[in-house]
Design a protein around this motif. Structure first.
Motif, PDB file in Angstrom:
ATOM      1  N   MET A 291      55.647  26.579-110.747  1.00 44.22           N
ATOM      2  CA  MET A 291      56.581  26.709-109.278  1.00 44.22           C
ATOM      3  C   MET A 291      55.425  28.437-108.960  1.00 44.22           C
ATOM      4  O   MET A 291      55.468  28.081-107.978  1.00 44.22           O
ATOM      5  CB  MET A 291      57.208  27.511-109.318  1.00 44.22           C
ATOM      6  N   GLY A 292      54.903  28.860-109.293  1.00 46.11           N
ATOM      7  CA  GLY A 292      54.485  30.389-109.235  1.00 46.11           C
ATOM      8  C   GLY A 292      55.255  30.882-108.789  1.00 46.11           C
ATOM      9  O   GLY A 292      55.076  31.550-107.552  1.00 46.11           O
ATOM     10  N   LEU A 293      56.470  30.991-108.690  1.00 46.92           N
ATOM     11  CA  LEU A 293      57.269  32.064-108.570  1.00 46.92           C
ATOM     12  C   LEU A 293      57.210  33.808-108.427  1.00 46.92           C
ATOM     13  O   LEU A 293      56.843  34.305-109.564  1.00 46.92           O
ATOM     14  CB  LEU A 293      58.611  31.949-109.495  1.00 46.92           C
ATOM     15  N   ARG A 294      57.530  34.375-107.446  1.00 49.59           N
ATOM     16  CA  ARG A 294      57.202  35.700-107.493  1.00 49.59           C
ATOM     17  C   ARG A 294      58.615  36.573-107.898  1.00 49.59           C
ATOM     18  O   ARG A 294      58.785  37.391-108.507  1.00 49.59           O
ATOM     19  CB  ARG A 294      57.199  36.698-106.510  1.00 49.59           C
ATOM     20  N   HIS A 295      59.908  36.103-108.145  1.00 48.83           N
ATOM     21  CA  HIS A 295      60.922  36.084-108.647  1.00 48.83           C
ATOM     22  C   HIS A 295      61.740  35.096-109.054  1.00 48.83           C
ATOM     23  O   HIS A 295      62.522  34.114-108.761  1.00 48.83           O
ATOM     24  CB  HIS A 295      62.065  36.495-107.224  1.00 48.83           C
ATOM     25  N   ALA A 296      62.657  35.167-109.960  1.00 55.93           N
ATOM     26  CA  ALA A 296      63.393  34.217-110.710  1.00 55.93           C
ATOM     27  C   ALA A 296      65.368  35.090-111.032  1.00 55.93           C
ATOM     28  O   ALA A 296      65.542  35.888-111.475  1.00 55.93           O
ATOM     29  CB  ALA A 296      62.648  33.742-112.590  1.00 55.93           C
ATOM     30  N   VAL A 297      65.728  34.062-110.637  1.00 52.75           N
ATOM     31  CA  VAL A 297      67.125  34.837-111.316  1.00 52.75           C
ATOM     32  C   VAL A 297      67.612  33.652-112.283  1.00 52.75           C
ATOM     33  O   VAL A 297      67.616  32.419-112.323  1.00 52.75           O
ATOM     34  CB  VAL A 297      68.304  34.611-110.017  1.00 52.75           C
ATOM     35  N   ILE A 298      68.302  34.944-113.302  1.00 51.70           N
ATOM     36  CA  ILE A 298      68.265  33.227-114.771  1.00 51.70           C
ATOM     37  C   ILE A 298      70.267  33.453-115.217  1.00 51.70           C
ATOM     38  O   ILE A 298      70.057  35.204-114.837  1.00 51.70           O
ATOM     39  CB  ILE A 298      68.040  33.655-115.477  1.00 51.70           C
ATOM     40  N   THR A 299      70.955  32.661-114.806  1.00 53.89           N
ATOM     41  CA  THR A 299      72.253  32.798-115.379  1.00 53.89           C
ATOM     42  C   THR A 299      72.575  31.494-116.423  1.00 53.89           C
ATOM     43  O   THR A 299      72.088  30.979-116.694  1.00 53.89           O
ATOM     44  CB  THR A 299      73.057  32.722-114.052  1.00 53.89           C
ATOM     45  N   SER A 300      74.018  32.158-116.553  1.00 52.12           N
ATOM     46  CA  SER A 300      74.124  31.013-117.637  1.00 52.12           C
ATOM     47  C   SER A 300      75.971  30.595-117.745  1.00 52.12           C
ATOM     48  O   SER A 300      76.524  31.373-116.299  1.00 52.12           O
ATOM     49  CB  SER A 300      74.696  31.417-119.326  1.00 52.12           C
ATOM     50  N   VAL A 301      76.383  29.500-118.159  1.00 51.00           N
ATOM     51  CA  VAL A 301      78.376  28.995-117.848  1.00 51.00           C
ATOM     52  C   VAL A 301      78.446  29.738-118.835  1.00 51.00           C
ATOM     53  O   VAL A 301      77.815  31.200-119.664  1.00 51.00           O
ATOM     54  CB  VAL A 301      78.601  28.010-117.980  1.00 51.00           C
ATOM     55  N   ASP A 302      80.039  30.694-118.550  1.00 55.99           N
ATOM     56  CA  ASP A 302      80.337  31.589-119.949  1.00 55.99           C
ATOM     57  C   ASP A 302      80.644  30.400-121.160  1.00 55.99           C
ATOM     58  O   ASP A 302      80.565  29.134-121.485  1.00 55.99           O
ATOM     59  CB  ASP A 302      81.910  31.640-119.643  1.00 55.99           C
ATOM     60  N   ARG A 303      80.415  30.869-122.682  1.00 54.73           N
ATOM     61  CA  ARG A 303      79.745  30.562-123.806  1.00 54.73           C
ATOM     62  C   ARG A 303      80.554  31.583-124.410  1.00 54.73           C
ATOM     63  O   ARG A 303      79.931  32.330-125.041  1.00 54.73           O
ATOM     64  CB  ARG A 303      78.492  30.076-123.829  1.00 54.73           C
ATOM     65  N   ASP A 304      82.077  31.498-124.357  1.00 56.40           N
ATOM     66  CA  ASP A 304      83.147  32.508-125.256  1.00 56.40           C
ATOM     67  C   ASP A 304      82.914  31.704-126.373  1.00 56.40           C
ATOM     68  O   ASP A 304      83.375  32.495-127.541  1.00 56.40           O
ATOM     69  CB  ASP A 304      84.464  32.888-124.234  1.00 56.40           C
TER      70      ASP A 304
END
Length: 326
Positions: free
Chosen positions: A118-131
């Motif tokens: 995608m040629g990105l300058r800013h990436a936000v990475i998250t997740s579901v809760d994995r308790d």
């Protein structure tokens, strides 16, 4: 669905005792400031195909985000890592919950490859809760940060993590990779935690943010997000902002809660844009470095604008959010 597993009645409790009985019906005409064009443009279709081909999950779809059309058209998407099933059952969230069975060790490489394509300058990475995982999913964040650094070195990285059940070692592992932004959402004012964030604690979330700032120092920007619409007052919101500032949070976003279904918590009221603007002014007065508040603002909405771009861009797109719910 049993009463003890219901989002709208967590633990079998009557949420109207907290919210009051004067709540908004699920199906009603919303105020005009919520109107957005439906998705379907060329860029939206391109990202849809990319996400499908890489077998990735997005919060844009799973959480029924109202900004999906705008964000995908401008090259911003929000991906979930560690699967699409969360181990918690927050009263406001549309992501499915249950016992996760999906954990792909190659996911970090696939996500990073998508960021590079995608040629990105800013990436936000998250997740579901994995308790359910020994390290609560921290190793997946570590893997993706390393992969993005290798495959898309010009991209600025923001991680939006769960609270890791308050355990310090998983958090320390993530911060040791020095993401540019560490984000953890408190979501609601403390009074509403028993009905909106069952299984989470406001004080624990504040400790996570405080420790992230302590471990990351000046190299890591800390960020959090809240919703309005569940009966909180202006004063409660400002008090919560103050608690976040006390724990070193630098960036804040505030948006309106929209009820996904009848199985979720009802909306008490819709805040007017002017009221959200007043919250934004109050937050700046408390010393936040950047604040975004508006009816459709979400944690990763225009995330690239929340912090200065400290890395050279590698492509024409402004940014992307790779995220889950936390």
């Amino acid at each position: 669905m049993s009463a003890t597993r219901s989002r709208a009645n967590p633990g079998g409790m009557d949420v109207l005792e907290v919210l009051g009985h004067d709540v908004r019906p699920l199906r009603e005409r919303k105020p005009p400031w919520f109107k957005v064009p439906p998705p379907g443009g060329a860029r939206y279709r391109e990202l849809s195909e990319l996400i499908r081909s890489e077998n990735l999950h997005t919060v844009c779809q799973e959480a029924a985000c109202p900004n999906v059309g705008e964000c995908w058209e401008r090259g911003t998407a929000t991906f979930m890592i560690l699967g699409d099933t969360c181990t918690r059952r927050c009263g406001f969230c549309n992501v499915q919950t249950g016992k996760p069975t999906w954990n792909d060790p190659l996911e970090p490489a696939r996500v990073a490859r998508s960021i590079a394509r995608m040629g990105l300058r800013h990436a936000v990475i998250t997740s579901v809760d994995r308790d359910d995982l020994p390290d609560k999913g921290a190793s997946a964040f570590v893997g993706i940060i390393r992969q993005v650094r290798a495959q898309a070195p010009g991209c600025q990285i923001e991680v939006l993590t769960p609270d890791f059940q308050g355990q310090e070692m998983p958090l320390a592992k993530v911060i040791a990779e020095r993401p540019d932004v560490f984000s953890h959402n408190v979501e609601v004012v403390p009074r509403l935690y028993p009905i909106a964030r069952r299984g989470s604690e406001f004080e624990r979330s504040c400790r996570v943010l405080s420790l992230a700032k302590e471990l990351g120092g000046g190299e890591v920007v800390t960020k959090s997000s809240l919703m309005v619409g569940l009966g909180e007052t202006h004063e409660e919101m400002v008090d919560t902002f103050g608690a976040l500032r006390h724990h070193g949070v630098q960036v804040l976003t505030v948006g309106q809660y929209l009820r996904p279904s009848e199985r979720h918590l009802p909306v008490v009221r819709y805040w007017h844009p002017d009221e959200l603007a007043a919250l934004q002014r109050a937050a700046y007065e408390l010393g936040f470095e950047h604040v975004a508040a508006g009816p459709l603002v979400r944690s990763s909405y225009h995330a690239e604008e929340h912090v200065s771009q400290r890395r050279p861009g590698i492509g024409p797109l402004a940014g992307v959010g790779l995220l889950a719910t936390g």
